[in-house]
Design a protein around this motif. Structure first.
Motif, mmCIF file in Angstrom:
data_model
loop_
_atom_site.group_PDB
_atom_site.id
_atom_site.type_symbol
_atom_site.label_atom_id
_atom_site.label_comp_id
_atom_site.label_asym_id
_atom_site.label_seq_id
_atom_site.Cartn_x
_atom_site.Cartn_y
_atom_site.Cartn_z
ATOM 1 N N ARG A 121 -1.894 -11.909 -1.140
ATOM 2 C CA ARG A 121 -2.202 -11.272 0.145
ATOM 3 C C ARG A 121 -2.610 -12.322 1.176
ATOM 4 O O ARG A 121 -3.130 -13.373 0.833
ATOM 5 N N SER A 122 -2.463 -11.968 2.443
ATOM 6 C CA SER A 122 -2.987 -12.823 3.505
ATOM 7 C C SER A 122 -4.510 -12.733 3.484
ATOM 8 O O SER A 122 -5.079 -11.793 2.905
ATOM 9 N N TYR A 135 -6.424 -11.912 5.827
ATOM 10 C CA TYR A 135 -6.764 -10.678 6.543
ATOM 11 C C TYR A 135 -6.779 -9.500 5.560
ATOM 12 O O TYR A 135 -7.732 -8.721 5.518
ATOM 13 N N ASN A 136 -5.727 -9.413 4.738
ATOM 14 C CA ASN A 136 -5.630 -8.331 3.759
ATOM 15 C C ASN A 136 -6.610 -8.531 2.609
ATOM 16 O O ASN A 136 -7.139 -7.554 2.066
ATOM 17 N N ARG A 137 -6.872 -9.771 2.215
ATOM 18 C CA ARG A 137 -7.835 -10.033 1.138
ATOM 19 C C ARG A 137 -9.226 -9.586 1.541
ATOM 20 O O ARG A 137 -9.964 -9.012 0.736
ATOM 21 N N GLU A 197 -4.812 0.891 4.294
ATOM 22 C CA GLU A 197 -3.453 0.367 4.422
ATOM 23 C C GLU A 197 -3.446 -1.156 4.264
ATOM 24 O O GLU A 197 -2.609 -1.711 3.554
ATOM 25 N N LEU A 198 -4.371 -1.832 4.907
ATOM 26 C CA LEU A 198 -4.462 -3.286 4.809
ATOM 27 C C LEU A 198 -4.843 -3.739 3.405
ATOM 28 O O LEU A 198 -4.318 -4.718 2.891
ATOM 29 N N ALA A 199 -5.769 -3.025 2.795
ATOM 30 C CA ALA A 199 -6.310 -3.430 1.499
ATOM 31 C C ALA A 199 -5.345 -3.149 0.349
ATOM 32 O O ALA A 199 -5.353 -3.873 -0.643
ATOM 33 N N GLN A 200 -4.532 -2.109 0.481
ATOM 34 C CA GLN A 200 -3.662 -1.671 -0.613
ATOM 35 C C GLN A 200 -4.470 -1.638 -1.915
ATOM 36 O O GLN A 200 -4.081 -2.194 -2.931
ATOM 37 N N ALA A 205 -9.956 -7.248 3.729
ATOM 38 C CA ALA A 205 -9.934 -5.773 3.720
ATOM 39 C C ALA A 205 -10.101 -5.265 2.287
ATOM 40 O O ALA A 205 -10.885 -4.346 2.033
ATOM 41 N N HIS A 206 -9.408 -5.880 1.359
ATOM 42 C CA HIS A 206 -9.496 -5.483 -0.051
ATOM 43 C C HIS A 206 -10.914 -5.689 -0.581
ATOM 44 O O HIS A 206 -11.464 -4.824 -1.269
#
Length: 100
Positions: free
Chosen positions: A7-8, A10-12, A85-88, A14-15
Motif C-alpha cells: 500500500r501507499s 497514505y493507505n497504510r 475505502e482507503l484502508a481496505q 488509513a489502515h
C-alpha cells in the motif's frame, strides 16, 4: 505484512487508524468515531516505515481530504466510508469476538 507493504503510505496510515479503532472499540475506548491514540507522528511513521515529516504530510492530506483529524493524541474520523475505502481493512485476523 505483505498486504500492508504493498500500500501507499497514505493507505497504510488509513489502515493503521482503522485497526487501532477496531482494537479499541471492544473495550469502550471509541465514542462517535473519536478515540485517543497516545502516539507521536514519529511513532506512526516508524510503524509505517516512513519519516515523521512524511507522516505529517499524510496526516495533512487526510485532514484536507476530509477523512480524519489527529490533534493532541485524539483521532476523529470525519468520513467513515472514505477511510474504509482507503484502508481496505479486513479485520478477520484480529479474532475479535462477534459480540464486540
Amino acid at each position: 505484512m505483505v498486504n500492508v507493504g504493498q500500500r501507499s503510505a497514505y493507505n497504510r496510515l488509513a489502515h493503521l487508524i482503522v485497526e487501532l479503532r477496531e482494537r479499541l472499540r471492544p473495550i469502550g475506548r471509541v465514542i462517535d468515531n473519536t478515540f485517543e491514540v497516545p502516539l507521536t507522528q514519529e511513532q506512526f511513521g516508524e510503524a509505517m516505515g516512513v519519516t515523521s515529516v512524511h507522516t505529517n504530510r499524510i496526516l495533512r492530506e487526510l485532514r484536507v481530504d476530509g477523512v480524519l483529524e489527529l490533534q493532541r493524541g485524539t483521532v476523529k474520523i470525519l468520513n467513515e466510508y472514505k477511510l474504509q475505502e482507503l484502508a481496505q481493512f479486513d479485520g478477520r485476523y484480529l479474532h475479535l469476538s462477534p459480540s464486540s
